[in-house]
Design an enzyme around this catalytic site. Sequence first.
Site, PDB file in Angstrom:
ATOM      1  N   ARG A   1      86.289  -5.613   9.021  1.00 54.77           N
ATOM      2  CA  ARG A   1      87.130  -4.477   8.504  1.00 54.77           C
ATOM      3  C   ARG A   1      86.465  -2.857   8.388  1.00 54.77           C
ATOM      4  O   ARG A   1      86.692  -2.790   9.663  1.00 54.77           O
ATOM      5  CB  ARG A   1      86.629  -4.577   6.984  1.00 54.77           C
ATOM      6  CG  ARG A   1      88.452  -5.955   6.750  1.00 54.77           C
ATOM      7  CD  ARG A   1      86.983  -6.617   5.454  1.00 54.77           C
ATOM      8  NE  ARG A   1      85.978  -6.732   4.969  1.00 54.77           N
ATOM      9  CZ  ARG A   1      85.748  -7.076   4.150  1.00 54.77           C
ATOM     10  NH1 ARG A   1      86.039  -7.522   2.802  1.00 54.77           N
ATOM     11  NH2 ARG A   1      84.006  -7.507   4.023  1.00 54.77           N
TER      12      ARG A   1
ATOM     13  N   SER B   1      87.136 -10.467  -0.653  1.00 49.45           N
ATOM     14  CA  SER B   1      86.654 -12.360  -2.117  1.00 49.45           C
ATOM     15  C   SER B   1      86.181 -10.728  -3.838  1.00 49.45           C
ATOM     16  O   SER B   1      86.214 -11.898  -4.480  1.00 49.45           O
ATOM     17  CB  SER B   1      85.778 -13.364  -1.408  1.00 49.45           C
ATOM     18  OG  SER B   1      86.110 -13.886  -0.791  1.00 49.45           O
TER      19      SER B   1
ATOM     20  N   LYS C   1      73.887 -15.949  -1.816  1.00 51.06           N
ATOM     21  CA  LYS C   1      75.150 -15.406  -3.104  1.00 51.06           C
ATOM     22  C   LYS C   1      75.066 -15.954  -3.546  1.00 51.06           C
ATOM     23  O   LYS C   1      75.362 -17.441  -4.004  1.00 51.06           O
ATOM     24  CB  LYS C   1      76.273 -15.145  -2.779  1.00 51.06           C
ATOM     25  CG  LYS C   1      76.048 -14.136  -1.409  1.00 51.06           C
ATOM     26  CD  LYS C   1      77.293 -13.763  -0.944  1.00 51.06           C
ATOM     27  CE  LYS C   1      77.513 -12.815   0.686  1.00 51.06           C
ATOM     28  NZ  LYS C   1      78.770 -13.228   1.322  1.00 51.06           N
TER      29      LYS C   1
ATOM     30  N   HIS D   1      91.074 -13.052   4.958  1.00 55.20           N
ATOM     31  CA  HIS D   1      90.837 -14.329   5.922  1.00 55.20           C
ATOM     32  C   HIS D   1      91.491 -14.974   6.877  1.00 55.20           C
ATOM     33  O   HIS D   1      91.716 -15.326   8.261  1.00 55.20           O
ATOM     34  CB  HIS D   1      89.455 -15.192   5.069  1.00 55.20           C
ATOM     35  CG  HIS D   1      88.518 -14.871   4.402  1.00 55.20           C
ATOM     36  ND1 HIS D   1      88.548 -14.909   3.073  1.00 55.20           N
ATOM     37  CD2 HIS D   1      87.784 -14.336   5.102  1.00 55.20           C
ATOM     38  CE1 HIS D   1      87.204 -14.670   2.731  1.00 55.20           C
ATOM     39  NE2 HIS D   1      86.731 -14.255   3.808  1.00 55.20           N
TER      40      HIS D   1
HETATM   41  O1  PNS Z   1      81.377 -14.932   3.792  1.00 57.75           O
HETATM   42  P1  PNS Z   1      79.765 -14.248   4.330  1.00 57.75           P
HETATM   43  O2  PNS Z   1      79.185 -13.781   3.384  1.00 57.75           O
HETATM   44  O3  PNS Z   1      80.002 -12.995   5.494  1.00 57.75           O
HETATM   45  O4  PNS Z   1      78.969 -15.030   5.710  1.00 57.75           O
HETATM   46  C1  PNS Z   1      78.133 -15.267   5.991  1.00 57.75           C
HETATM   47  C2  PNS Z   1      77.272 -16.276   6.824  1.00 57.75           C
HETATM   48  C3  PNS Z   1      77.872 -17.082   6.489  1.00 57.75           C
HETATM   49  C4  PNS Z   1      78.448 -16.176   8.134  1.00 57.75           C
HETATM   50  C5  PNS Z   1      76.534 -16.535   7.144  1.00 57.75           C
HETATM   51  O5  PNS Z   1      75.041 -15.742   6.195  1.00 57.75           O
HETATM   52  C6  PNS Z   1      75.748 -17.145   7.952  1.00 57.75           C
HETATM   53  O6  PNS Z   1      75.852 -17.527   9.258  1.00 57.75           O
HETATM   54  N1  PNS Z   1      74.518 -18.171   7.485  1.00 57.75           N
HETATM   55  C7  PNS Z   1      74.556 -19.333   7.697  1.00 57.75           C
HETATM   56  C8  PNS Z   1      72.748 -19.509   8.015  1.00 57.75           C
HETATM   57  C9  PNS Z   1      72.271 -17.850   9.463  1.00 57.75           C
HETATM   58  O7  PNS Z   1      72.524 -19.035  10.935  1.00 57.75           O
HETATM   59  N2  PNS Z   1      72.011 -17.045   9.436  1.00 57.75           N
HETATM   60  C10 PNS Z   1      72.167 -15.827  10.227  1.00 57.75           C
HETATM   61  C11 PNS Z   1      70.696 -16.387  11.335  1.00 57.75           C
HETATM   62  S1  PNS Z   1      69.650 -15.856  10.721  1.00 57.75           S
END
Ligand code: PNS
Length: 163
Positions: A91, A129, A42, A18
């Site tokens: 990745r 993570s 999660k 990150h």
């Molecule tokens: O670290 P992650 O879990 O890969 O991050 C995922 C994240 C936070 C980028 C994604 O889950 C997110 O943006 N969630 C907020 C809700 C949202 O806008 N979802 C995407 C469109 S439905």
Amino acid sequence: MQRIAIYPGSFDPVTNGHLDIVERGSKLFDHVIVAILHNTSKKQLFTMKEREEMLRLSLKGFSNVEVDSFDGLLVDYGVKRNAHAILRGMRAVSDFDYEFQLALMNRRLNREIQTVFLMTGLRWIFTSSSIIKEAARFGGKITGMVPPEVEKRLKEKFSERNR
Ligand code: PNS
């Protein structure tokens, strides 16, 4: 006009992978907001406060990087923060499907905010993570994969849990 990017994620916990993306992103954009999602589906190991603290400590050397948190839709948060871009690291091929879906959905929801991908540095290609938590849970060595403060907190967290 300032070019602002949001680097969103769960950051449970922040890894060196990150940090690599933030560092490179901070050279492309005037301001990078590292945004921690509050209510993710999660199950999280670290609390919001802990995740935020670890990010702040790890990023204190970056003058154009801010740590914040958000709830709800990412694009709505992006509008609120006047962001031009969503920054994501990519990745291996295994990330592609999910990232593609996320980027297309975000684009459908708001065409003004562009998703920008940076390929993860080769050193961090297998760093995530979840895999780090798995290794740490069973006493595996994770030195060099996370900032030292995070390594310390992972050890503490798992020794607390095993008590
Ligand atoms: O670290 P992650 O879990 O890969 O991050 C995922 C994240 C936070 C980028 C994604 O889950 C997110 O943006 N969630 C907020 C809700 C949202 O806008 N979802 C995407 C469109 S439905």
